[in-house]
Structure formats: structure tokens, C-alpha cells
Design an enzyme around this catalytic site. Structure first.
Site, PDB file in Angstrom:
ATOM      1  N   HIS A 137      -9.686  -5.940   8.322  1.00  0.00           N
ATOM      2  CA  HIS A 137     -10.370  -5.392   7.140  1.00  0.00           C
ATOM      3  C   HIS A 137     -11.409  -4.270   7.329  1.00  0.00           C
ATOM      4  O   HIS A 137     -11.974  -3.615   6.310  1.00  0.00           O
ATOM      5  CB  HIS A 137     -10.874  -6.563   6.449  1.00  0.00           C
ATOM      6  CG  HIS A 137      -9.852  -7.487   5.793  1.00  0.00           C
ATOM      7  ND1 HIS A 137      -8.882  -8.076   6.470  1.00  0.00           N
ATOM      8  CD2 HIS A 137      -9.487  -7.711   4.432  1.00  0.00           C
ATOM      9  CE1 HIS A 137      -7.885  -8.713   5.499  1.00  0.00           C
ATOM     10  NE2 HIS A 137      -8.522  -8.623   4.331  1.00  0.00           N
ATOM     11  N   GLU A 171       0.548  -1.195  -0.043  1.00  0.00           N
ATOM     12  CA  GLU A 171      -0.025   0.064   0.128  1.00  0.00           C
ATOM     13  C   GLU A 171       1.003   1.362  -0.172  1.00  0.00           C
ATOM     14  O   GLU A 171       0.356   2.271  -0.650  1.00  0.00           O
ATOM     15  CB  GLU A 171      -0.855   0.031   1.352  1.00  0.00           C
ATOM     16  CG  GLU A 171      -2.121  -1.221   1.119  1.00  0.00           C
ATOM     17  CD  GLU A 171      -1.367  -2.369   1.563  1.00  0.00           C
ATOM     18  OE1 GLU A 171      -0.290  -2.565   2.130  1.00  0.00           O
ATOM     19  OE2 GLU A 171      -2.079  -3.504   1.370  1.00  0.00           O
TER      20      GLU A 171
END
Lengths: 327, 322
Positions: A123, A54
Site C-alpha cells: 500500500h 484498477e
């Protein structure tokens, strides 16, 4: 108008914007694999898969945005943004100001969050307020497919970095979506239901919970207004204040936890600028100060429920009926 | 674009003049510190050859990302020392209107895209800048200066991997100056060199004596040509030394004096001067004239910066958003 899911509405916005502007490109974890339509239409240069990394995805977007491209990056799930904080906060958010305006960062970072898929706290973490606190960033979190499309188009055209949060619980919910243009300007809230006794202020999935609560309250003779913030930064202060000045009562509702959340900002805003209109204290209904559980019933209970909103509303209305305000 | 940077074919005297300008600039900052309160600065004294050697090998269309020890890169690229000093001193005439200070000076008109003080920040942005070059056309390449400290950040590896799999024209330049803030790299890094870390990513590399400007320039011309031709990344490691403490005011009490002495004997400016004198390319008087000219230019820059106004307080929160 066409019926489509929230997810497809975002995809349609991407299609239209990529067709309109050749500088727009999209990359992220599984982007080219999952968005086959985009890949077919615009090719592998503009629709790319990335490593599961990321930091470099967000950093590459910032570097590209500063030098002529308009990237949209998919970072998948909001907790993964923790790996991209430096690039989003220190680079994309700050370097326009720090460079004395020499560079701009027109980019969109997409991430999902919220209960609905039992994915657990790594998540699912509604951390949108973190980005509201960071200068230079804009933050949107829509509640309907039409807004998802209109806000994504506006976000892509914005000259600033925009965090675009998709509520997992809404991702496959259908709704009416207008054809073609139909941009929703960033920073513009929507009054979803008009009322005179009470204002419910929310965003994303809990907007729908508020609408259900408003329906139940109507049966009891309480006229409830529902404000959908849509954009968390810039915040549409005028719409919030106008509504509360009209109703005199406010409940702020969101799935994210309470401490230093968006609700705290909204409540403070009302206290500072509409105190004289208040007929009762402001109530915040939020998720708890806890990681989001995976277990479906617990996950569903994490976000405020309609009966809790109804109870809070009844409390505010009763309180003001029984006792005059002390001010 | 008009750049005063030496372009390919630069003479050795021009390379020397460029290094002297950097040294004079940094010495002026040291003098400011000695005279009283002054913003913290990380000087690049001792690393002039790495900066001038690489930047002199670039073209006008190339772009640079750099880090907190960036004065050499900026000056070698042709940045105005007056506007740089003004930025350091927080004046409105600085390149970033006084908002960046010494640590984050970027100069868009010279292709100095971004300067990051988050160690490794430049590495996170470089592939994106190169992606713009790859997609928007042009012959330019992207040069990313970082240190051995940044190479120990995870983002270094993410950056090299992505630049390699996406075939991006990035010339990574690691100035291995032996020190990572207050810690010698031997304590914190496996092996002595960063260049070998390129091969697993399919990236060619070269290690060069970073205190010999001619060697650096030759290596950089080779590396830049390869990036230009292949549109693929390359890693050049310049083996050099930070002659002063991590930041001003100067403190090297934690450094072995023998190490400093050994590196001072390899000072990049003295080395080139000795070579020029030995080979009869100039006289002592010529050198004195070059030193004097560098000091004069920096004195003038300091005068400009010192007499420049501070930004208006109304400027505090403007321009955060486009």
C-alpha cells in the site's frame, strides 16, 4: 484563508471543479461511499463507485477523456497503479502522440503513498518516478493543503493525464487554504525558505523535514534555501538552477528510493547546467532500496530524517571551507 | 460526416465490393513485403466478412475501437486506403502523421476512436468511450473489436463486468479467428467459444458464422439495435479464420495444412460470389469488374502513399503533450 486538512483541500478542489465544469466526474474504489459531499452535490452519474479493478478504472477514464469527459479517478494506493500501468502508460500517456494529436486525455489519477499508516509495501511505495519516465504523463506530489487544492484544480483543467500523488503522512495534516480559485500552475516549484549557503530540494512530506533541518542549520549560522518541487513533471528546472547557482551546494531529499529516482534527475540537471556554480558535490538523501516496512518505527525511519539532512549540509559546508573546489 | 460505408439496406454487391477492397489492400501489403523491406503488418485476410458485416450495420454517430488487425474495420468504415497505407509506410500524410504505423491507426472523423495493439487495450478503453456517450447524450453506440486472444486477458472480464453494472452501450465483437498470435486457442482457452462468457455478466450474446457476410450483417443489425434500445452491452462472436500467419512476412509452418484447407473452402469472398452467381444476381464479368475496381483503387492508394513524404525530423517529439 481557512484551516483544513490536505484531504479536505483535495475534496474542495473537486467540488469547485465539478461545479464549474459539468464534464468533470469522479469514480473509483469507494469514491461515492467516502465522498458523500460530492455525491450529494453532483449525484450518482458523476460520483461513482467502481469494482476493485484498477485496470478498467484507469482504462475507462482514458476512454472517457478521449471522448469528451474529464474524469478524476481514485486508485487508492500507489502500488495498485501496477494494475493500471497499461492503461495509464500505454493508452493515456501515448495515444495523443500516436494518434497524431487526434485525441487528448484530460484526466487525473489519484493515489496515496508514503509512510504514516503502517500499511506496508503493497500500500506504500513511492513509485512516482516511474511515471515521470513515461512520456505524455504529468506528475504532481504536493506538500501542503493549499498546494493540494491549487494543483488538483490545475490538474483537472490540464489537457493531459496527470498522476496526483497524496503523501499518506500529510493526508490529515492541517494548513491554510485559500478560498475559491488559487490555482497552482503545474510545473512551478515553490521556494519555501530563502537562504544563501545551501539548497535543499524536495517534495511531499520531506519538504517539512527539510524545513526543520533548515531551522536547525540556521542556529549554526548556515543559511539554507528550501525548494519544494510540487510538480515532478514537468520539472521546474529554472527554479532549481537559480537556487543552486545562488548557493553553490545542493542536497536532494525524498522518501522514494535512490536508484533512478527524481533526485537522480535533479542531480543530473544541476551537474549538466550549473556545474560551474557548484562548490561541493551534490548529495542525495532518500529512502533505501527496500520495500517499505509496516512496523511504525521502521516505516518512519524509511524517509530521510532532519538530523541526516543537517549532517549532510554540515559536510558540504565544511568541505568547501576546508578545500577550494578542484575545478 | 460523410461515410462511404454501406449503411443498413446495403446491397449484397456493395458488401462484396467492401470485402474486395479489404482483400486488395491486404494483398498490396503482402506484395510490398515480397518486394523488399516493409514494416511488419498483421493482415486481416480471411476476416473480411466479420469486418464488413458488422461495420455495415453501424450508423455514422457510432464509434469503433479496434485492434492490431484493423484494416478491415477501417476500410469498411470508409477510411481512405491511401492515408492508411501512408500511415503503414510512416508517411506524413497518414491518418496519424506516420506515428502509429499499421498497428494503431485511429481516425477520429470516422468515429474510429482508438486502435490498441496491447492485446485487450481496446477492451479497457471501450467502457469509457461508452460512458461519454451515456453522459453526453446522443444515440450512438460503441463497437469494440477484439479477438479470442484478448478474451483471455483479465481486462476482458473487467470490461464486461463494468459495462454491465454501469449499463453502457457497448457492442463487443469478438472475431474468434482460432489463433492467438502463434498459438491455437485450443491450447490456451477453455472451450471453443467466447460468447458463453457473456452470460455470467448478465450480457446477451450471439455466435455467428463470421465467414458469411450476410449472416454477420444480420446478427450485427440485431445486436446493434438491442444495444441502441437497451443502452446495455451485447457480445457478438464471429467465428472466422486468420488465413495468413500472425504477421507478415507470412509464415504458417506451425499450422496443420488440413485446417487451412478446410477454412480456405469457406473463404468469405468466394462464398458470397458463388451465391451471387448461383442466384443470378451477377455474372462472372461483373465480378471481374469489381475485382479490377478494387485493385485499381488500391493501386492508386499505394501510389499516393509511396510518393508521400516522410515526416520532418523536427516532428520527432512534438505533440506529446497538449
Amino acid at each position: 484563508m481557512t484551516q483544513m486538512t490536505f484531504h479536505d483541500a483535495v475534496d474542495q478542489a473537486l467540488h469547485e471543479e465539478m461545479a464549474r465544469d459539468s464534464r468533470v466526474l469522479m469514480f473509483g474504489e469507494g469514491t461515492a461511499t467516502k465522498r458523500k459531499g460530492l455525491l450529494k452535490a453532483f449525484g450518482p452519474q458523476r460520483v461513482r463507485n467502481t469494482p476493485l479493478a484498477e485496470g478498467i478504472i484507469a482504462g475507462t477514464a482514458a476512454g472517457a477523456a478521449a471522448t469528451g469527459l474529464r474524469p478524476v479517478v481514485d486508485l487508492l494506493f500507489a502500488p495498485f497503479l501496477c494494475f493500471a500501468m497499461d492503461e495509464l502508460v500505454n493508452s493515456a500517456g501515448k495515444l495523443r502522440y500516436m494518434s497524431g494529436g487526434q485525441f487528448s486525455f484530460p484526466m487525473v489519477a489519484l493515489a496515496m503513498t508514503g509512510g504514516g499508516w503502517s500499511v506496508g509495501a503493497q500500500h506504500n511505495h513511492n513509485l512516482e518516478a516511474w511515471f515521470v519516465h513515461a512520456p505524455g504523463l504529468k506528475v504532481v506530489m504536493p506538500a501542503t493543503p493549499a498546494d493540494a487544492k491549487g494543483l488538483m484544480k490545475a490538474a483537472i483543467r490540464d489537457e493531459n493525464p496527470v498522476l496526483f500523488f497524496v503523501d499518506i503522512g500529510l493526508a490529515f495534516a492541517p494548513g491554510e487554504v485559500p478560498e475559491g480559485e488559487a490555482l497552482i500552475p503545474l510545473g512551478q516549484a515553490a521556494v519555501r525558505r530563502e537562504g544563501t549557503d545551501l539548497t535543499l530540494i524536495s517534495y511531499a512530506k520531506t519538504v517539512h523535514t527539510c524545513l526543520a533541518a533548515a531551522e536547525a542549520l540556521a542556529a549554526e549560522g548556515v543559511s539554507t534555501e528550501v525548494v519544494d518541487l510540487r510538480t515532478l513533471k514537468p520539472l521546474d528546472e529554472a527554479t532549481i538552477l537559480a537556487s543552486v547557482r545562488k548557493t553553490g551546494r545542493a542536497v536532494v531529499v525524498h522518501e522514494a528510493s535512490r536508484l533512478c529516482g527524481v533526485g537522480a534527475e535533479v542531480a543530473a540537471l544541476i551537474s549538466e547546467q550549473a556545474f560551474d556554480a557548484l562548490r561541493a558535490p551534490i548529495i542525495r538523501l532518500t529512502g533505501p532500496d527496500a520495500p517499505a516496512p509496516a512496523s511504525y518505527p521502521l516505516e518512519q525511519a524509511f524517509a530521510p530524517q532532519a538530523d541526516a539532512i543537517v549532517a549532510a549540509a554540515q559536510q558540504l559546508v565544511a568541505r568547501t571551507l576546508e578545500a577550494a573546489p578542484i575545478w | 460526416m460523410s461515410l462511404s460505408t454501406p449503411q443498413p439496406g446495403s446491397t449484397r454487391l456493395e458488401l462484396l465490393a467492401a470485402m474486395l477492397r479489404i482483400r486488395a489492400y491486404e494483398e498490396k501489403i503482402v506484395a510490398f513485403h515480397a518486394a523488399g523491406p516493409f514494416p511488419n503488418v498483421c493482415t486481416s485476410v480471411g476476416q473480411e466478412a466479420a469486418a464488413v458485416g458488422v461495420v455495415s450495420a453501424l450508423r455514422a454517430e457510432d464509434q469503433i475501437l479496434t485492434n492490431h488487425r484493423s484494416a478491415g474495420h477501417l476500410l469498411a468504415r470508409g477510411a481512405d486506403p491511401g492515408r492508411m497505407l501512408a500511415e503503414v509506410m510512416g508517411r506524413s500524410t497518414g491518418y496519424c502523421r506516420g506515428r502509429s504505423g499499421t498497428l494503431h491507426i485511429s481516425v477520429k472523423e470516422l468515429g474510429v476512436v482508438l486502435t490498441s495493439t496491447i492485446v485487450g487495450g481496446e477492451l479497457s478503453l471501450a467502457p469509457g468511450v461508452a460512458l461519454s456517450r451515456a453522459m453526453l447524450g446522443g444515440e450512438g453506440i460503441v463497437v469494440c473489436f477484439f479477438g479470442d486472444g484478448a478474451a483471455c486477458e483479465g481486462i476482458f472480464h473487467e470490461s464486461l463486468n463494468l459495462a454491465s453494472v454501469w449499463n453502457l452501450p457497448v457492442l463487443y465483437v469478438c472475431e474468434n479467428n482460432q489463433w492467438q498470435a502463434f498459438v491455437h486457442r485450443k491450447e490456451t482457452m477453455v472451450g471453443d467459444h467466447v460468447a458463453p462468457w457473456a452470460a455470467p455478466y448478465g450480457i446477451d450474446s450471439l455466435t455467428v458464422d463470421g465467414n458469411d457476410v450476410e449472416s454477420v450483417r444480420k446478427a450485427a443489425l440485431h445486436a446493434a439495435a438491442q444495444v441502441r434500445e437497451t443502452r446495455r452491452p451485447f457480445l457478438l462472436e464471429a467465428w472466422t479464420y486468420r488465413q495468413r500467419g500472425h504477421m507478415e512476412p507470412h509464415d504458417q509452418s506451425y499450422v496443420d495444412p488440413a485446417e487451412i484447407e478446410a477454412w480456405m473452402a469457406k473463404d468469405p469472398i468466394s462464398r458470397l460470389e458463388a451465391r451471387l452467381l448461383a442466384e443470378g444476381e451477377c455474372t462472372t464479368a461483373d465480378l471481374e469488374a469489381l475485382h479490377a475496381e478494387a485493385r485499381r483503387a488500391i493501386d492508386e492508394a499505394a501510389e499516393f502513399a509511396s510518393t508521400s513524404p516522410y515526416p520532418d525530423l523536427s516532428d520527432l517529439a512534438t505533440g506529446v503533450y497538449a
